[in-house]
Design a protein around this motif. Structure first.
Motif, PDB file in Angstrom:
ATOM      1  N   ARG A   1      -1.893  -1.612  -8.557  1.00 17.21           N
ATOM      2  CA  ARG A   1      -1.337  -2.839  -8.000  1.00 17.21           C
ATOM      3  C   ARG A   1      -1.370  -4.021  -8.965  1.00 17.21           C
ATOM      4  O   ARG A   1      -0.397  -4.772  -9.052  1.00 17.21           O
ATOM      5  CB  ARG A   1      -2.053  -3.205  -6.699  1.00 17.21           C
ATOM      6  CG  ARG A   1      -3.547  -3.404  -6.885  1.00 17.21           C
ATOM      7  CD  ARG A   1      -4.264  -3.654  -5.576  1.00 17.21           C
ATOM      8  NE  ARG A   1      -5.673  -3.346  -5.771  1.00 17.21           N
ATOM      9  CZ  ARG A   1      -6.617  -3.602  -4.887  1.00 17.21           C
ATOM     10  NH1 ARG A   1      -6.321  -4.187  -3.755  1.00 17.21           N
ATOM     11  NH2 ARG A   1      -7.860  -3.287  -5.137  1.00 17.21           N
TER      12      ARG A   1
ATOM     13  N   ARG B   1      -0.871  -6.361  -0.146  1.00 15.04           N
ATOM     14  CA  ARG B   1      -1.464  -5.019  -0.056  1.00 15.04           C
ATOM     15  C   ARG B   1      -2.968  -5.122   0.111  1.00 15.04           C
ATOM     16  O   ARG B   1      -3.708  -5.007  -0.844  1.00 15.04           O
ATOM     17  CB  ARG B   1      -1.166  -4.261  -1.349  1.00 15.04           C
ATOM     18  CG  ARG B   1      -1.648  -2.840  -1.322  1.00 15.04           C
ATOM     19  CD  ARG B   1      -1.925  -2.352  -2.720  1.00 15.04           C
ATOM     20  NE  ARG B   1      -2.479  -1.025  -2.711  1.00 15.04           N
ATOM     21  CZ  ARG B   1      -3.762  -0.755  -2.449  1.00 15.04           C
ATOM     22  NH1 ARG B   1      -4.608  -1.728  -2.196  1.00 15.04           N
ATOM     23  NH2 ARG B   1      -4.203   0.475  -2.453  1.00 15.04           N
TER      24      ARG B   1
ATOM     25  N   ASN C   1       0.844  -1.188   0.000  1.00 17.80           N
ATOM     26  CA  ASN C   1       0.000   0.000   0.000  1.00 17.80           C
ATOM     27  C   ASN C   1       0.881   1.239   0.000  1.00 17.80           C
ATOM     28  O   ASN C   1       2.028   1.196   0.422  1.00 17.80           O
ATOM     29  CB  ASN C   1      -0.890  -0.003   1.246  1.00 17.80           C
ATOM     30  CG  ASN C   1      -2.132   0.829   1.069  1.00 17.80           C
ATOM     31  OD1 ASN C   1      -2.056   2.011   0.762  1.00 17.80           O
ATOM     32  ND2 ASN C   1      -3.279   0.200   1.242  1.00 17.80           N
TER      33      ASN C   1
END
Ligand SMILES: N[C@@H](CCC(=O)N[C@@H](CS)C(=O)NCC(=O)O)C(=O)O
Lengths: 334, 362
Positions: free
Chosen positions: A86, A100, A39
């Motif tokens: 991501r 994440r 993150n």
């Protein structure tokens, strides 16, 4: 536009095929570190501390993998990713693993070309509203303006929930968490919605957390866990068992403090775990002391939870071990 | 070259297949499952397809680009001329504006406007009402609109009819002036006729007004400009106008001084000299670089995602994330922007040929 260029480059990598010619483990060993997608900054899960060192429950998974592969938990490099960055980052090989707060879904597991290794936090989606609105239930949110991040399960569950309950809402969809939160706190939105863990974590970083309430409804299942690319079973196994070793250690009572004394233990399971007997390490293709190194350097799951999430006011809840009333459960290491 | 291209394509497909990443455009027909905050007047719901969602994104891109180009041109031209003004204060102001705005990154400006709008305006319950019916809140600007009735299309017909009349009037006045030297304010009269005619028709057809009113969390009824649209529009217009101002200034300066003096000698007032003599010549220099500013504005509108305006890139981003089909998503974005770029260029080329020196064409 810059991101598009980056994405395009990433996709060009897919085309070049270099990433895939060799396994991820070989590639990781050759470059000497694990590239971990995390993150951008979510307290308790992945956030750099004041000295720039990454801390958090998700970060500890990255460190555990490095401990297993290199015997050194510091051999990790972090790639902060927003929700929309991501997946291309993992698909294109920019990162070796994504740890994440990512929800395990069938779409992501199949058509995105990923494999979820397990779950390191069982979560669900919730709603946060300013206390002064005096809203008591999500069922009262008809017509509300709701801040949400793009490319998330959150965005989809939200539409589903309102459709199922015959209510309408106006979404405000902003990519970066920080700007999304600004929009919510400035009153642009009536509601902010994401995983409950995300609500607790972001609310906790506010000067007056008590001004905002999290509504009782939890509208979805959000099993969050690490993800790897589909088609590399060896790497998949290493990441999976790095996570499970942390959970198993908690169940066995092994911690970073006492694992040095474990060699004296008469318990054959402990002997196997620390690699004194058996050859789990060899089976995985890493050092036989892989699990020992994880626990020694990173700690077990409970320690990680205690260090990262407890200070923010998180309870173990369903993330407690199965032996203590929760659903955290590792398949046996044998 | 072809071989390298083929190698990349086949290799990519093989890699995608090995990882079981879905390929192809079949996903476009699937249900999108997410809502979109504003839809430029089109109907859309989460049950619609990805294709429709992308269409809405495109409509939103067109809307911001079209309004942005018009406003940036007007503001930029005014600023460019202001910089040439003989009034020191006006000229300085314009110069400072241009220097400052060109040098602050657009993204920063967007965040600035977005923050201003969402932080400084009150919530819906304490809306500002500068004029009755108009509401300023951190949810945007809500204003009354006509309640739609099919008969209202006659107003458009009246508008067109008025325009035709005005055009004929202008031509007639030109011919008369050429023949007799007498002037006639054809433009104002034509405009008056057009507006008057439209207003008459409007009063004749059903014209109920739909006013915004607070209900629950937000205003419903009427129409609204969202803070995202407003911030993006402000940012794009104010930023691009600075560049356009420079282009306009350079264009005017490029016109030979002798032309000014000649117009002066003919006794043309400064304003009319500008409009009739200088600007038509300056346009030749202005149009080509203006094209690239219009392209820039359109491309820059993709920064929308940072402040939550659902333009094409924002919707495509969400789509490629939910489906995982990054390559297809990027292809769609590239194709659309390429088409827009080529269309704007083609149009401006056509326009450029029209304003170019006739002799130069032969
Ligand atoms: N678990 C959900 C949502 C994950 C997610 O992106 N959550 C947000 C809100 S807490 C976040 O982490 N944002 C951080 C960022 O984008 O920088 C998913 O996998 O789609």
């Amino acid at each position: 536009m810059k991101r598009i260029v980056r994405l395009t480059l990433g996709i060009a990598l897919l085309g070049a095929g270099a990433v895939h010619a060799q396994g991820t483990l070989d590639a990781v060993q050759k470059k000497g570190f694990v590239q971990c997608g995390t993150n951008v900054g979510l307290a308790g899960f992945a956030q750099p501390d004041s000295r720039g060192a990454w801390k958090g429950l998700d970060v500890d998974v990255c460190r555990a993998i490095a401990a297993a592969v290199f015997g050194d938990a510091t051999k990790v490099r972090y790639t902060p990713t927003t929700a929309v960055q991501r997946f291309p980052a993992l698909q294109s090989g920019e990162v070796d693993v994504l740890s994440r707060n990512t929800t395990w879904t069938i779409t992501r597991d199949t058509s995105l070309g990923f494999n979820f290794v397990g779950v390191n936090y069982y979560d669900g989606q919730g709603f946060m509203v300013p206390k002064k609105l005096n809203v008591k239930s999500a069922k009262q949110l008809n017509g509300a303006t709701i801040c949400v991040q793009p490319g998330t399960t959150t965005e989809l569950n939200l539409s589903d929930y309102f459709r199922a309950n015959r209510m309408t809402f106006k979404p405000v969809v902003i990519e970066k968490l920080e700007e999304t939160l600004n929009a919510y706190y400035s009153g642009r939105c009536d509601v902010f919605t994401t995983d409950v863990s995300g609500l607790v974590s972001t609310r906790g970083s506010r000067p007056n957390p008590a001004d905002h309430v999290i509504l009782p409804e939890v509208i979805s299942k959000e099993p969050l866990g690490p993800v790897v690319r589909h088609g590399d079973d060896r790497w998949f196994d290493i990441v999976k068992w790095s996570l499970y070793a942390m959970i198993e250690a908690e169940e066995m009572g092994l911690t970073s403090k006492n694992i040095d004394q474990a060699s004296a233990s008469k318990d054959p399971a402990v002997q196997r775990f620390i690699g004194a007997t058996g050859d789990f390490g060899k089976m995985l293709g890493v050092d036989n002391k892989w699990a020992f190194n994880i626990i020694k350097q990173v700690g077990n799951y409970g320690e990680s939870f205690e260090a990262n999430l407890k200070p923010l006011g998180f309870e173990r809840g369903i993330n407690e071990l199965w032996t203590k009333g929760g659903i955290m459960y590792a398949p046996p290491l044998r | 070259m072809v071989f390298v291209g083929w190698y990349f394509v086949s290799n990519t497909l093989r890699n995608l297949d090995e990882r079981k990443i879905a390929t192809g455009f079949a996903f476009l027909a699937r249900e999108a499952g997410f809502e979109i905050g504003e839809t430029s007047g089109f109907a859309y719901g989460a049950a619609d397809t990805y294709l429709r969602a992308l269409g809405i994104g495109l409509a939103n891109t067109f809307r911001i680009a079209a309004v942005g180009v018009v406003l940036a041109t007007i503001l930029g031209t005014l600023l460019g001329l202001a910089r040439l003004s003989r009034n020191w204060l006006i000229a300085r102001f314009a110069a400072v504006y241009v220097e400052v705005m060109r040098n602050i990154p657009l993204l920063v400006q967007l965040f600035f406007w977005y923050t201003i709008i969402s932080e400084s305006l009150p919530g819906p319950k304490d809306a500002l009402t500068p004029v009755p019916g108009l509401f300023l809140t951190n949810r945007g600007i809500a204003f009354p609109v006509l309640h739609y009735d099919p008969a209202q299309w006659w107003v458009l017909a009246a508008l067109l009819a008025g325009a035709v009349i005005a055009w004929r009037l202008v031509r007639w006045a030109k011919r008369r002036q050429a023949a007799t030297g007498e002037q006639f304010p054809a433009l104002s009269v034509g405009l008056g006729i057009t507006l008057g005619l439209s207003l008459l028709v409007l009063l004749a057809v059903p014209h109920e007004i739909d006013r915004p009113a607070l209900s629950g969390f937000n205003f419903t009824g009427g129409a609204a400009l969202t803070p995202e649209f407003a911030a993006l529009l402000f940012g794009l217009v104010i930023y691009t106008a600075a560049f356009i101002a420079e282009i306009v200034r350079a264009g005017v300066l490029a016109v030979d001084r002798g032309q000014f003096e000649a117009a002066n000698a003919l006794g043309l007032p400064r304003r009319r000299a500008m409009r009739l003599v200088i600007l038509p010549q300056a346009l030749r220099v202005i149009v080509p670089p203006m094209t690239s500013q219009y392209l820039n504005l359109t491309k820059n509108s993709s920064l929308a995602v940072a402040i939550g305006y659902p333009d094409l890139v924002s919707i495509a981003n969400t789509t490629l994330n939910q489906t995982g089909q990054a390559i297809e998503g990027i292809l769609i974005i590239m194709l659309v922007y390429l088409t827009i770029s080529l269309s704007i260029s083609a149009f401006m080329n056509w326009y450029n040929r029209r304003v170019a020196l006739k002799g130069a064409r032969a």
